[in-house]
Design a protein around this motif. Sequence first.
Motif, PDB file in Angstrom:
ATOM      1  N   PHE A 270     -30.364 -19.251  17.511  1.00 53.39           N
ATOM      2  CA  PHE A 270     -29.565 -20.131  18.108  1.00 53.39           C
ATOM      3  C   PHE A 270     -29.037 -19.327  19.633  1.00 53.39           C
ATOM      4  CE2 PHE A 270     -26.931 -23.555  19.017  1.00 53.39           C
ATOM      5  CZ  PHE A 270     -27.313 -24.564  18.411  1.00 53.39           C
TER       6      PHE A 270
ATOM      7  N   SER B  87     -30.478 -19.448  10.319  1.00 58.75           N
ATOM      8  CA  SER B  87     -30.658 -18.996  11.585  1.00 58.75           C
ATOM      9  C   SER B  87     -31.349 -17.522  11.826  1.00 58.75           C
ATOM     10  CB  SER B  87     -29.753 -19.195  12.534  1.00 58.75           C
ATOM     11  OG  SER B  87     -29.926 -18.985  13.791  1.00 58.75           O
TER      12      SER B  87
ATOM     13  N   ASN C  32     -29.392 -26.256  14.175  1.00 52.40           N
ATOM     14  CA  ASN C  32     -30.273 -25.292  13.896  1.00 52.40           C
ATOM     15  C   ASN C  32     -31.072 -25.863  12.663  1.00 52.40           C
ATOM     16  OD1 ASN C  32     -30.412 -21.745  14.010  1.00 52.40           O
ATOM     17  ND2 ASN C  32     -31.084 -22.827  12.088  1.00 52.40           N
TER      18      ASN C  32
ATOM     19  N   LEU D  37     -24.363 -20.518  10.799  1.00 53.89           N
ATOM     20  CA  LEU D  37     -25.715 -20.035  11.193  1.00 53.89           C
ATOM     21  C   LEU D  37     -26.263 -19.246  10.080  1.00 53.89           C
ATOM     22  CD1 LEU D  37     -25.559 -19.651  14.992  1.00 53.89           C
ATOM     23  CD2 LEU D  37     -26.545 -21.679  13.795  1.00 53.89           C
TER      24      LEU D  37
END
Length: 403
Positions: free
Chosen positions: A259, A311, A246, A306
Amino acid sequence: MFTLGVNYWPRKKAMYWWKDFERAEVEQEFAEIAALKLQVARIFLFWEDFQPAPDRISDKALTDLGTVLDVAQEVGIQVMPTFFTGHMSGANWWPEWTLLDTEGEVGHPPRLTNGEYTARMGRDPYTDPLLLDAELRLVAAVCGRYGSHPAIYSWNFSNEPDLFAIPKHINDSANWNRLLSAEVRKYSTRPVSAGMHLPLLTSNNGFQPQLLAPYDDFLSMHAYSIYYSLTEKDEPLNSDVVPLANLITEALGGKQVLFEEFGYASSPDGDVSEFIQIERAGKLKTQYLASDEAGGRYYREVLEKLARCGSIGAFGWMFSDYDPSLWEKPPFKLNVHERFFGLTRYDGTVKPSGEAMRDFAQLVAEGKLPQRTIEPLQLTPEEWYRDPQGNFDRLFQQWRGHI
């Protein structure tokens, strides 16, 4: 915001869904997705079903897609339709009209058309005039009909397209993405993205983030630690591979990243973690299968990391393990591990990975999303693509255990 979603094929139909469509099946399974508090189902417009000839779009498939969107709206989720599928679960599914008369090695991924393996080679989907014209026609038909449907979350152009066909030049893929984006925007204001995966970052595979970013609203990425060379044998559920991918995608493309795929293959009963042997391209390959308990921990770690890496969301691969009635059909007869990636089992019970997604979605809903703690990386595409595999491996060794 952090969008939670899941990649969807019906557990009893898989890639044969559109040929045997049932509204009741979608109602039941979309209700399960909503019960997991997930917001988006990424679905796949199987190319041979939606476009049986270059100048003909299936009205039945279009109507069934409308039913899917209506059901999604009714249960309170949205949908990300993915065009030109294409590559799926270890096989390449080519509409017959896209194939040449020339034959070549079947290789890996093997080519399928109308459910049968074929040695015929495919046309270039990025430059061949017949295919480009057909692709724009399909985008226009779908987006022209459903571009303003409230259940549309975004549009996705393919699924790991380099596995389907490698562009001869990066400018070909950039122009392909530009043309498709422009066609969508004639009919829809919803975001677009391109469906990329880890080899975009670890090889010169014909696609690069900085060339996709000008025409896409966000960048998408797929990565699996069970397939990454530095972890697949000694730490197949390493939870740093996905967030690092990411970060690198964001740095090279200069845009936020969704993602779009991550996950693991479980053992058939989910009770043990083990390595098995599978056949791929005529060779035996070691494949890791995780226990569901280990997989649940993996999901929880990846989701938090993440978020800490900035993200904008995560979609699990995938909704359900596949029903045994599919196991003797392509691609599951050969790719046995593809049977068991689900957040739910084929009997509908929720796995620990599904519980992890539901719990994280609840945190997001309560405003308790972990804050970003890893600043954006500073990378330049020119330097990166001189040695993409080496650069990724070096950064992974640097970040391993520190995200």
